[in-house]
Enzyme design. Sequence first.
Site, mmCIF file in Angstrom:
data_model
loop_
_atom_site.group_PDB
_atom_site.id
_atom_site.type_symbol
_atom_site.label_atom_id
_atom_site.label_comp_id
_atom_site.label_asym_id
_atom_site.label_seq_id
_atom_site.Cartn_x
_atom_site.Cartn_y
_atom_site.Cartn_z
ATOM 1 N N GLU A 1 -4.055 67.043 -75.303
ATOM 2 C CA GLU A 1 -2.764 66.508 -75.759
ATOM 3 C C GLU A 1 -2.300 65.497 -74.737
ATOM 4 O OE1 GLU A 1 0.613 69.070 -76.570
ATOM 5 O OE2 GLU A 1 -0.685 70.539 -77.554
ATOM 6 N N GLU B 1 -1.592 76.258 -73.704
ATOM 7 C CA GLU B 1 -0.681 76.138 -72.558
ATOM 8 C C GLU B 1 -0.027 77.457 -72.128
ATOM 9 O OE1 GLU B 1 2.138 73.058 -73.327
ATOM 10 O OE2 GLU B 1 0.619 71.523 -73.488
#
Length: 586
Positions: A487, A274
């Site tokens: 995720e 991320e």
Amino acid sequence: MAPSKRVFLFTAVAAASTLHGRQALNQSTPPTVTLNGSTIENPTAYATPFVLNVEDMWDLLVGPVSTALVTTTASATPVPSSSLIPPPPLYYSSFPSGQQNPMVVKNESWSFPRGFMWGVAGAAWQVEGAVKDEGRGPSVWDVLSHRVTNFEYDNGTADITDNHYYLYKQDLARLAALGVKAYSFSISWSRIMPFGRGPVNQIAIDHYNDLINTCLGYNIIPLATLYHWDTPLALQDTYGGWLSENIVNDFVEYARIAYAAFGDRVDYWFTVNEPSVFCNQYPLPAQYFKNFTIPWQQQPYYCGHNVLLAHSQAYRLGKSMMPNSTIAWKSNGGYKVPLTNSTEDAEAVQRAWDFNEGLWSDPIYLTGDYNDNVKAYISSFLPAFTDGQKAAILGSADIYAHDAYTSQFNFAPDGGIAACLANTSNPLYPVCSNSSFIYTQQDGGWLIGPAADPLTPWLYKATDWVPAFLHYIKDTWAKDKPIAVSEFGFAEPFERQKTYLQDILFDPIRSAYYHDYMEAILIALSEGVNVIGCLAWSFVDNFEWASAYGVRFGMQYVNFSDPTLPRYYKASFFEYKNAFDVYQEK
Ligand code: GAL
């Protein structure tokens, strides 16, 4: 040489350069200070090399840390069969099988392919604990949690957290008992290399070797992430971490060590987790890390630039060392729905994609270079990529891995996009896209879906949008490459306030989230989107960054007040598992 004796050449720059905050960052000339009546034109010229070992770094830069009750690797004990019984019906109809779903029939047109990797995820700093043990060097997060006042919810630290560093055997036994097929973990860079570069800590290599072997012993597929936000403190303090191009070589060297040590058994690798989150954290809290002359608004883009260089080189190296591996990075962000059907809102949606996912995805999957909206902003201060860099970046991912938790509405800023772009002090500049989780009043003014805990104001259960989201990823970036939901998960509201064990374990909104999310993936699969796996965040309650223990994402409850840190399956874990019991091809 014992790890704690390994040395790191630490260059401490005269204090005056570190004591100013954001306001001073725009200045291009060095500050002038007055000491004892005499003026010093350039105090940054005074520098001293310190030689510090790992222990010194902890003592000087972090301070004392807590240790767990268990400080050696514990062996697994059998998981009692009584703890594997699913819960009774929840408040909605579940999938057909198991105790919780008396009324629903199976949808015969849905299935997860046999090889579908359903699994769970965690990250080193959030679950490991043992922060100072066995040669680990500090990361920026150890400093943030120990030294930055009011940075953490309830002043929590991750010194112990789940103690997964010593309890991983039992954790993996508990995952295996539910039939989990994949475990996504991150490697702590500063365990492997206590200073981020230089000496390698063999104890850490041995640790992850055993963790990986334990996964394989249970037929659990290990997926390793090289960097999940825990920048080695030495690299942050020496050159500013991801703000400096120096990190590229250091990251690639660290990747080389990890691939060489684990690549014979780990087939799935993520380079960075991320970047839109960790790059947007720059500038890191003032007063604690060396400030640079890069203006604070530009810092996320310097970080992003260095991430693209580091990732692409680590990808190329990985493919040369492990030709059969699957390597990608982890993207993130919610699905962006236009708030209205106006042209301006459509443009605002596009700008949001461009500056978030697109900042990395467009170069990696489409062109080797930034999209036009990003370029228009960064070209005045960042160097253009060379042809060689572009060639390395383009195609540097084998799959599109997205952490797809939620959805949001996007719309044009007040006064319009053009006015925002003309006003660099507009808080939405340079993205110039506004967002909300609430439908317009004309559409009823409802939330996009049930809210998660108030400490996660970015998260709503908006699972209805997931099929459209997966189609968007396929059509825009992934194309023929597989997609992984790397995720997803939910923070049950106010779970921290519950005190009664059975009440904590019954987590209806999280359960509904997993149920509906699995249904959404099944729909997307049935429509031809090639989703190869999904990794639920998280397998245990853990240290949720600045929200510390205030927010719970676990499908297992961990009693942090009990020094043995016992784990208990929550209802949501059974809901998640049940989807695969019912729909995975045998
Ligand atoms: C992700 C992050 C994880 C975890 C999760 C829940 O963005 O990668 O570390 O914190 O969010 O907030």
